[in-house]
Structure formats: structure tokens, C-alpha cells
Design an enzyme around this catalytic site. Structure first.
Site: not given
Ligand SMILES: CC1(C)CN(C2CCCC2)C(=O)N1c1ccccc1/C=C/C(=O)NO
Ligand SMILES: [Zn+2]
Length: 417
Positions: A129, A171, A179, A206, A208, A295, A334
Site C-alpha cells: 500500500d 493515515h 494507506g 476525504d 476515507h 476520492d 485517484y
Molecule cells: C493504494 C491506494 C492509495 C490506491 N487505491 C485505489 C485507488 C485507485 C486504484 C487503487 C487504494 O485503495 N489505496 C489504498 C490501499 C490500501 C489502503 C488505503 C488506500 C487508500 C487510502 C486513501 O485514499 N485515503 O484517503
Molecule cells: Zn481517501
């Protein structure tokens, strides 16, 4: 078709909202309509963008955001000043992060082979991550330096709003990346703000839950944290239920508004406005930090909320109209063009100007196809937030926030005795 308009032909993309409103109203009555003209500090330097472009999960997002804001002419608009970030140092990171975590980031800065020291890195959250990448330590220091430059701009009293779209990493923990957040520039900025402001309010928009910021201040009433986020089984980070209210002296100084998928602009804005009205009345903050993670927008790969620039823009506008020193930070987001659209719109909201719908011609123009418009369109996905569920959540929050008012007034009463 990209027309190569010459500089002078490009019509100003900015319509100061103030001028429209005030031209027909007698001057003595203007004050009540025009949003107070705010001086805005926009934290930027070429190095800041170059470094933040390296962030693995948002590659080159920083340059898209900055270039779109620049293409609308916002950076040469009167009340805005571009401030270069101060050089963030180890000492700034150490106001929140542990020595060993900071040492690891420094060690990884030069590290080419990302497989090496795997177990060591896992221990500190550097994993899939939050992958390690070259110059990770320089990026971390620069982001923190930029957010602290925003804080400095506010404490100097020369600016009412400070903006750092490369910040907002909510995070990251004291000794662990999480995160996709490597350093918590928000906690470091809030700590700095409490040196100049008695009560500081943190608002997290956000998708999250702003978990690490909430946990950092869960035991104090000097900072109140309010987070609006998706809360559903298995969704990261899994915290932030309405029952999550903080502990001890910090009790009721954490507000969590859990939401379901599909929420729309009107519903989201209504909930944010009602909750923030109560929070402002009860806590009477003297400074505000808003994490504006994008996001939560329709079209984001997170595919959760159904918000557009209007929804998040109205929320930020509502809070800015309190006319308190306010730091605006980025965060998630994203879908890069939509994130650039969102933070360009929020920069315009801070300046009280309206932007034309057509994306101006600029280096990344073709990435805004197929419509090349600033606005984004909501989808027709169902809103899983039922009226009853929202009403119950908001009523629960109201009851607790009013307790904050009592704590605050008892506190004042004791001061007077
Ligand atoms: C690795 C990324 C950040 C990217 N992503 C997606 C977006 C597009 C393709 C994957 C996620 O779900 N992520 C995460 C993975 C594990 C834990 C947390 C997050 C995101 C956290 C966040 O945005 N907090 O505000
Ligand atoms: Zn987020």
C-alpha cells in the site's frame, strides 16, 4: 481540437463572483453580499511539484493540479500570493513521528533495491500500500515543509486562507506508513497551529476516515476532529463509526459521520452544513484545517460516493464563510483530471471567483476529454443513505456536540472562578 490561442487572446477565465453581485447594488449595501475578500497563500515551487509527482499511487498528479489552476489565471489574480515551501527538516517530522521511523525513511531515500530490508520495512508499514521509492525522504520533508508554510502564512495574519494541495496524508501514524500516507503533515500542522490558536478544528472530507489524525488528538480538547467518510464492512480503514467519540479530556472532541455509497451533492452538503453549524456553535474554533481528499467524487476508481465539484465546493465555501484562518489540504483522489478539477474549483471558491466551464488550453488539455469541461456529471447509481439512517446519525452527533459546548462553557466558567 486544441486551438493555440496566443496569450493575449485567451479571455480571462475568471469572473469575480463579487463583481456580478455588486454591480446592481448600492455601494453601502455591498458588504452584506460580497464574500469578504480573502488574501490567499498558495504554497508552490517547481521542486515541490517535481517531488510530489514521484508519489507512486498518484504519479504526476501534482503537476496536473498545479497546471490547471495556473491555466485558469488564478495564480495572477489579485488576492492570491504564491509562497515557496520552507525546507522541511528532520526536526519537523520528529514533532510527530518516531526517531526510528524517520531514520528508516532517510535510509530508504537512497535505496534503489526496494526488495532489500523487507522485514524491516514491513515493521514500519512500508509495503504494497505504501511502497518505498527513490527520494521518499525528500518527498516527505517537502510535503511537511509545504503544509507548515501554510500554517506560517495563517499565523502571520497576512492571509486568511492557505492552500497546499500536495498535503493531506491523514493515515500516517507516528511510526508507521499507512494507506499510502508516509508522513502525517496534518498532525504536524495542527500541532503547530495550537501554538497560536486556542481551539483548532480539523475537518476531513476525504472518502476515507481520517483515523490517524483523530487518534493523535483523541485525548485532548485543544483540537476537535470531524470526519465525513464511507463506513461499511471491509472498507479501509474500518474505523470512524458514530460511536467513536474520543477518550478522557478528548471525549466528544472527535466527531464521526459514517456514510454509505452513492451519496449525492445535496444530501452530503445538507449533512455537512448541519453538523458543522453545530460544531462551530459548540466549539467556537479560532482556526480550521480542511482535508479535501477528492476520492469522494463520482468517477474516482474508488467508485463510492456520487459527489461533484458543486457538492464539495459548497461545503468548503460554507466553512470559509466563517472567516477563520483556514488551511486547505489535498489527500486522496485517484482520477487525476477530476482531482485537478476539484482542487482548481476549491482554489476559486477560496478566492470568491467563478470559473468558465471550458477547460483552458494548456499542457495537459487533452487529458480532460471527451468534453473538456470543468464540471463533472453525477451518475445515476442509487444513494444507499436512507433518510432515517442519516437523521439518526445527525441527531446522535448533535447530542454529543452539545456536550462539547457544556464542556467548553464549564471550562470557561472554571477559568472565571
Ligand atoms: C493504494 C491506494 C492509495 C490506491 N487505491 C485505489 C485507488 C485507485 C486504484 C487503487 C487504494 O485503495 N489505496 C489504498 C490501499 C490500501 C489502503 C488505503 C488506500 C487508500 C487510502 C486513501 O485514499 N485515503 O484517503
Ligand atoms: Zn481517501
Amino acid at each position: 481540437p486544441v486551438t493555440n490561442l496566443r496569450e493575449k487572446e485567451v479571455p480571462t477565465a475568471i469572473t469575480p463572483a463579487v463583481s456580478k453581485v455588486t454591480e446592481k447594488i448600492p455601494t453601502d449595501q455591498v458588504a452584506q453580499f460580497a464574500p469578504k475578500l480573502r488574501r490567499v497563500a498558495y504554497i508552490w515551487s517547481p521542486q515541490l511539484i517535481d517531488l510530489c509527482n514521484l508519489l507512486p499511487r498518484v504519479l504526476h498528479r501534482a503537476s496536473r493540479v498545479h497546471t490547471l489552476i495556473e491555466s485558469y489565471g488564478l495564480l495572477t489574480y489579485g488576492p492570491i500570493t504564491v509562497l515557496p515551501p520552507i525546507e522541511g527538516g528532520k526536526e519537523h517530522l520528529l514533532t510527530f513521528h518516531s526517531q526510528e521511523y524517520v531514520d528508516l525513511l532517510e535510509f530508504l531515500n537512497e535505496e534503489e533495491d526496494s526488495e532489500k530490508w523487507m522485514e524491516k520495512k514491513e515493521e514500519f508499514g512500508i509495503s504494497c500500500d505504501c511502497p518505498s521509492f527513490p527520494r521518499i525522504f525528500e518527498v516527505a520533508k517537502m510535503i511537511v515543509g509545504a503544509s507548515l508554510t501554510g500554517v506560517q502564512a495563517l499565523t502571520s495574519k497576512e492571509y486568511q486562507v492557505a492552500i497546499n494541495w500536495t498535503g493531506g496524508w491523514h493515515h500516517s501514524r507516528r511510526d508507521e506508513a499507512a494507506g499510502f500516507c508516509y508522513v502525517n503533515d496534518i498532525v504536524i500542522s495542527l500541532l503547530k497551529l495550537t501554538e497560536s490558536f486556542k481551539r483548532v478544528l480539523y475537518i476531513d472530507l476525504d472518502l476515507h476516515h481520517g483515523d490517524a489524525v483523530q487518534d493523535a488528538f483523541a485525548h485532548t480538547s485543544r483540537i476537535m476532529t470531524v470526519s465525513f467518510h464511507k463506513y461499511s464492512p471491509g472498507f479501509y480503514p474500518g474505523t470512524g463509526s458514530v460511536e467513536d467519540v474520543g477518550y478522557g479530556r478528548g471525549r466528544y472532541h472527535c466527531v464521526n459521520v459514517p456514510l454509505e455509497d452513492g451519496i449525492t451533492d445535496v444530501v452530503f452538503y445538507t449533512v455537512v452544513k448541519r453538523v458543522m453549524f453545530e460544531v462551530q456553535k459548540a466549539y467556537q474554533p479560532s482556526a480550521v484545517v480542511i482535508q479535501c481528499g477528492a476520492d469522494c467524487l463520482v468517477g474516482d476508481p474508488m467508485n463510492s460516493f456520487n459527489l461533484t465539484l458543486k457538492g464539495i465546493g459548497n461545503c468548503v465555501d460554507f466553512i470559509l464563510r466563517w472567516n477563520l484562518p483556514t488551511l486547505l489540504l489535498g489527500g486522496g483522489g485517484y482520477h487525476t483530471p477530476n482531482t485537478a478539477r476539484c482542487w482548481t474549483q476549491l482554489t476559486a471558491v477560496a478566492l470568491g471567483v467563478r470559473l468558465k466551464s471550458e477547460i483552458p488550453d494548456h499542457q495537459f488539455f487533452l487529458e480532460y476529454g471527451p468534453d473538456y469541461q470543468l464540471e463533472i456529471t453525477p451518475s445515476n447509481r442509487p444513494d444507499l443513505n436512507t433518510k432515517d439512517c442519516l437523521r439518526t446519525t445527525v441527531q446522535t452527533v448533535f447530542r454529543r456536540v452539545r456536550l462539547v459546548f457544556q464542556v467548553l462553557s464549564i471550562g470557561n466558567w472554571m477559568l472565571v472562578q
